[in-house]
Scaffold this active site. Structure first.
Site, PDB file in Angstrom:
ATOM      1  N   ARG A  19       0.843  -1.323  -0.001  1.00 34.15           N
ATOM      2  CA  ARG A  19      -0.075  -0.124   0.017  1.00 34.15           C
ATOM      3  C   ARG A  19       1.027   1.354  -0.029  1.00 34.15           C
ATOM      4  O   ARG A  19       2.037   1.264   0.428  1.00 34.15           O
ATOM      5  CB  ARG A  19      -0.851   0.080   1.385  1.00 34.15           C
ATOM      6  CG  ARG A  19      -0.373  -0.388   2.624  1.00 34.15           C
ATOM      7  CD  ARG A  19      -1.623  -0.617   3.397  1.00 34.15           C
ATOM      8  NE  ARG A  19      -1.039  -0.883   4.749  1.00 34.15           N
ATOM      9  CZ  ARG A  19      -1.753  -1.401   5.850  1.00 34.15           C
ATOM     10  NH1 ARG A  19      -3.154  -1.616   5.826  1.00 34.15           N
ATOM     11  NH2 ARG A  19      -1.234  -1.845   6.986  1.00 34.15           N
ATOM     12  N   GLU A  72       4.696   0.668   1.640  1.00 34.65           N
ATOM     13  CA  GLU A  72       4.841  -0.553   2.618  1.00 34.65           C
ATOM     14  C   GLU A  72       5.147  -1.692   1.936  1.00 34.65           C
ATOM     15  O   GLU A  72       4.470  -2.371   1.167  1.00 34.65           O
ATOM     16  CB  GLU A  72       3.451  -0.431   3.204  1.00 34.65           C
ATOM     17  CG  GLU A  72       3.555  -1.179   4.639  1.00 34.65           C
ATOM     18  CD  GLU A  72       2.377  -0.845   5.698  1.00 34.65           C
ATOM     19  OE1 GLU A  72       1.827   0.414   5.653  1.00 34.65           O
ATOM     20  OE2 GLU A  72       1.740  -2.050   5.943  1.00 34.65           O
TER      21      GLU A  72
END
Ligand code: FAD
Ligand code: UDP
Length: 370
Positions: A284, A304
């Site tokens: 994400r 991430e």
């Protein structure tokens, strides 16, 4: 110096416990091996934006007591988490709701959506799901599984969905309404000014030593009896406490890459964009300013990346499969017998606890002491 409690870890659990017992007149010393307080909820102000340094944290709870408790330390805004899924450039609303179904199949009514999902479920013919893949297929059917679950989950956990326990996705809501709220809880929001301010207020007037590891502290400051204490509250990894004598508990790790973009005011128009295909290496992108409706110039985004974990790495997600749960149980029995030490928090109890559950558990532990 003598203290009633030595608290190991200045995360949400340690800080809540310290706050409650010190208000009741008990003395405590908090030691924290990192160079900052807050543990996982640590936020840092970068160019006027509160950046969640260990992953996006959205506070949500239905527990009235926990909500009232945290509201002593911050005002919360009315942020509602509504992530967008990006599958190879196709955008879908999350969690799975009428907006997702409209985008996936062009349907407009709950009846039409239910019919498609029912047909897809029936095709799979799974009555008793035994793993995550079967759980997902029997819940939402193949289209949603393949575009929105499979790639994300396999990246996140580094395993095939057939080799993962089904409970991991049970917390994702499935709704036949036009409602993009990721959570079902009564209260939700982001603390104005960031999470670090909450921890600072909880620890006001309490002595905190940063950059101090428990074992090193015992071998040095505490060894010469310059510092003594009656009890220890330990919020680090339980297996580390026992020197891994029964074996190591496994975790999944993450790597956060922050980008400060001073020329861009709005990078993605939303706080959370999930990349649900298998090929994009990150799961994400978080654009922090959207958590606080911040209209400042420039932006900060974080990609991430899921990562394999080895001892010494930051432990993010406990892997609560059979092997690890059985091993944790053995450590828990040892912990029960360990006199003068209370174990708590997500590392001390090897559980993927949300923040509200951590606070509730710490309130209970402090109450039991008082
Ligand atoms: P921690 O925050 O890990 O604190 C433990 C502290 O102990 C750490 O600071 C550590 O450095 C210190 N420590 C460990 N060992 C030692 C030692 N030997 N000596 C000294 N200090 C030590 N929850 C939500 O409710 N909403 C969310 O949106 C959400 N998002 C998340 C996203 C990610 C990526 C992750 C990983 C978690 C998320 N969580 C979320 C969960 C949340 O982070 C936890 O519930 C909470 O932070 C746990 O607090 P804790 O005090 O138990 O643990
Ligand atoms: N998940 C998914 N697709 C998504 C988001 C989540 O398949 O777009 C699955 C994934 O297996 C993940 C689980 O749902 O591990 C829980 O996701 P959640 O966002 O609740 O967890 P977080 O990582 O934020 O704690």
């Amino acid at each position: 110096m003598h203290y009633d409690y030595l608290i190991v870890g200045a995360g949400l659990y340690g800080a809540t416990f310290a706050n409650i017992i010190s208000k009741q007149g008990r003395t405590c010393l908090v030691i924290e091996k990192k160079n900052h307080i807050g543990g996982n909820v640590y936020t840092k102000n970068i160019n006027g934006i509160n950046v969640h340094m260990y992953g996006a944290h959205i506070f949500h709870t239905s527990d009235e007591e926990v909500w009232n408790y945290v509201n002593q330390f911050a005002d919360f805004n009315n942020y509602i988490n509504s992530p967008i899924a990006n599958f190879k450039g196709e955008l879908y609303h999350l969690p799975f709701n009428m907006n997702t179904f409209k985008e996936m199949w062009g349907v407009e009514t709950p009846e039409e959506a239910k019919k498609i999902i029912e047909e897809q479920r029936a095709k799979e013919g799974i009555d008793n799901p035994t793993n995550l893949e079967e759980q997902a297929l029997s819940l939402v059917g193949r289209d949603i599984y393949e575009k929105l679950i499979k790639g994300y989950t396999e990246k996140q956990w580094g395993r095939d969905c057939k080799d993962l326990p089904s409970f991991i996705i049970r917390r994702l809501p499935l709704r036949f309404e036009y409602n993009n709220n990721y959570f079902n809880d009564k209260y939700q929001g982001i603390p104005i000014g960031g999470y670090t301010g909450i921890i600072e207020k909880m620890l006001e007037g309490i002595e905190v030593r940063l950059g101090t590891d428990y074992k090193t502290f015992l071998a040095n400051e505490a060894a010469g009896k310059d510092i003594t204490f009656d009890l220890v509250l330990y919020t680090g990894p339980i297996d580390e406490y026992f020197d891994y004598k029964l074996g190591q508990l496994e975790f999944r790790s993450l790597c956060f890459k922050n980008e400060i973009l001073s020329e861009v005011d709005d990078y993605q128009g939303n706080a959370v964009m999930n990349y649900t295909d298998r090929e994009t290496p990150y799961t994400r992108i978080i654009e922090h300013k959207h958590f606080e409706f911040n209209k400042c110039k420039g932006t900060v985004v974080t990609k991430e990346y899921p990562a394999a974990w080895k001892p010494g790495d930051e432990p993010y997600y406990p892997i609560n499969d059979e092997r690890n749960n059985a091993l944790y149980e053995k450590y828990r029995i040892l912990a029960e017998k360990e006199e003068g030490v209370i174990f708590g928090g997500r590392l001390g109890s090897y559980k993927y606890y949300d923040m509200d559950k951590v606070i509730a558990a710490a309130i209970d532990a402090a109450r039991a002491e008082l």
